[in-house]
Scaffold this motif. Structure first.
Motif, short mmCIF file in Angstrom:
data_model
loop_
_atom_site.label_atom_id
_atom_site.label_comp_id
_atom_site.label_asym_id
_atom_site.label_seq_id
_atom_site.Cartn_x
_atom_site.Cartn_y
_atom_site.Cartn_z
N ILE A 174 14.30 38.82 26.65
CA ILE A 174 13.99 39.03 25.04
C ILE A 174 14.36 40.31 24.82
O ILE A 174 14.84 41.03 25.68
CB ILE A 174 12.68 38.32 25.21
CG1 ILE A 174 11.65 39.60 25.72
CG2 ILE A 174 12.02 37.33 24.92
CD1 ILE A 174 10.27 39.01 26.63
N GLY A 175 14.23 40.89 23.70
CA GLY A 175 13.96 41.88 23.70
C GLY A 175 15.54 43.39 23.29
O GLY A 175 16.28 42.17 22.65
N SER A 176 16.06 44.05 22.81
CA SER A 176 16.90 44.64 22.59
C SER A 176 17.76 45.18 23.94
O SER A 176 17.33 44.97 25.19
CB SER A 176 16.52 45.89 21.60
OG SER A 176 15.85 46.96 22.76
N GLU A 177 18.87 45.71 23.40
CA GLU A 177 19.86 46.37 24.29
C GLU A 177 18.96 47.34 25.22
O GLU A 177 19.29 47.81 26.69
CB GLU A 177 21.30 46.42 23.99
CG GLU A 177 22.59 46.97 24.93
CD GLU A 177 23.55 47.49 25.17
OE1 GLU A 177 23.90 48.05 24.85
OE2 GLU A 177 23.95 46.95 23.19
N ALA A 178 18.58 48.39 24.08
CA ALA A 178 17.90 49.65 24.81
C ALA A 178 16.46 48.55 25.93
O ALA A 178 16.57 50.10 26.43
CB ALA A 178 17.28 50.32 23.62
N ALA A 179 15.51 48.32 25.53
CA ALA A 179 14.61 47.66 25.62
C ALA A 179 14.65 45.95 26.28
O ALA A 179 13.69 45.37 25.61
CB ALA A 179 13.01 48.36 24.90
N PRO A 180 15.41 45.40 27.18
CA PRO A 180 15.12 44.12 27.59
C PRO A 180 14.64 43.96 28.43
O PRO A 180 13.77 44.87 28.66
CB PRO A 180 16.73 43.95 28.21
CG PRO A 180 16.75 45.80 29.23
CD PRO A 180 16.32 46.83 27.97
#
Length: 168
Positions: A87-93
């Protein structure tokens, strides 16, 4: 996750029916927050734990989730990863995972884990939040919404001062 306990100005909402307890009183010394459900399920009391660890190494979030499974597996008679989702994003997986566990006493439990990245000023400053809910499978289904609300409410407080506590 490193075993160093990290203090972080976190805020979160404790769902109705959950009671905060001192982590060491329930054998969760590495946790910064523990809540137990006010209605025990037979011989097991459902719980939510929140741990924070600094991860200056380049480990991917899936590797960190694997480490959490390995650590838990050392103290259980059996452990199976039933489901995992990045889940999340590349910056904050992040990772969510559903584990089926059997304790040494033969209790069959379910643990839902959420691993979240809190990026730092540099990659060496990143933190990992590990949030888990452990219950019997029947109770876990009933309390799933409570756990989802708790996870959704966790945030780094912008109004934190050193005089205040660690959570709101």
């Amino acid at each position: 996750m490193t075993q160093d306990r990290v203090s972080l100005p976190l805020g979160f909402d404790i769902p109705d029916g959950w009671v905060p307890v001192e982590p060491s009183s329930v054998g969760a010394e590495g946790a910064v927050f523990v809540a137990v459900h006010s209605v025990p399920d037979g011989e097991f009391t459902p719980n939510i734990t929140l741990s924070v660890g600094q991860r200056p190494d380049p480990a991917r979030i899936t590797e960190i989730a694997d480490e959490a499974v390995e650590r838990l597996g050392r103290s259980m008679a059996a452990l199976e990863v039933v489901q995992r989702k990045v889940i999340g994003s590349e910056a904050a997986p992040g990772v969510t995972q559903l584990l089926r566990i059997r304790t040494g006493e033969g209790q069959e439990l379910v643990q839902t884990q959420v691993q979240l990245t809190v990026p730092g000023a540099s990659p060496a400053d990143r933190l990992i939040l590990q949030i888990a809910c452990t219950a019997t499978s029947e109770t876990a289904r009933r309390l799933g919404d409570d756990f989802r609300r708790f996870v959704a409410s966790v945030h780094v407080r912008r109004d934190f001062t050193a005089d205040e506590g660690e959570n709101s």
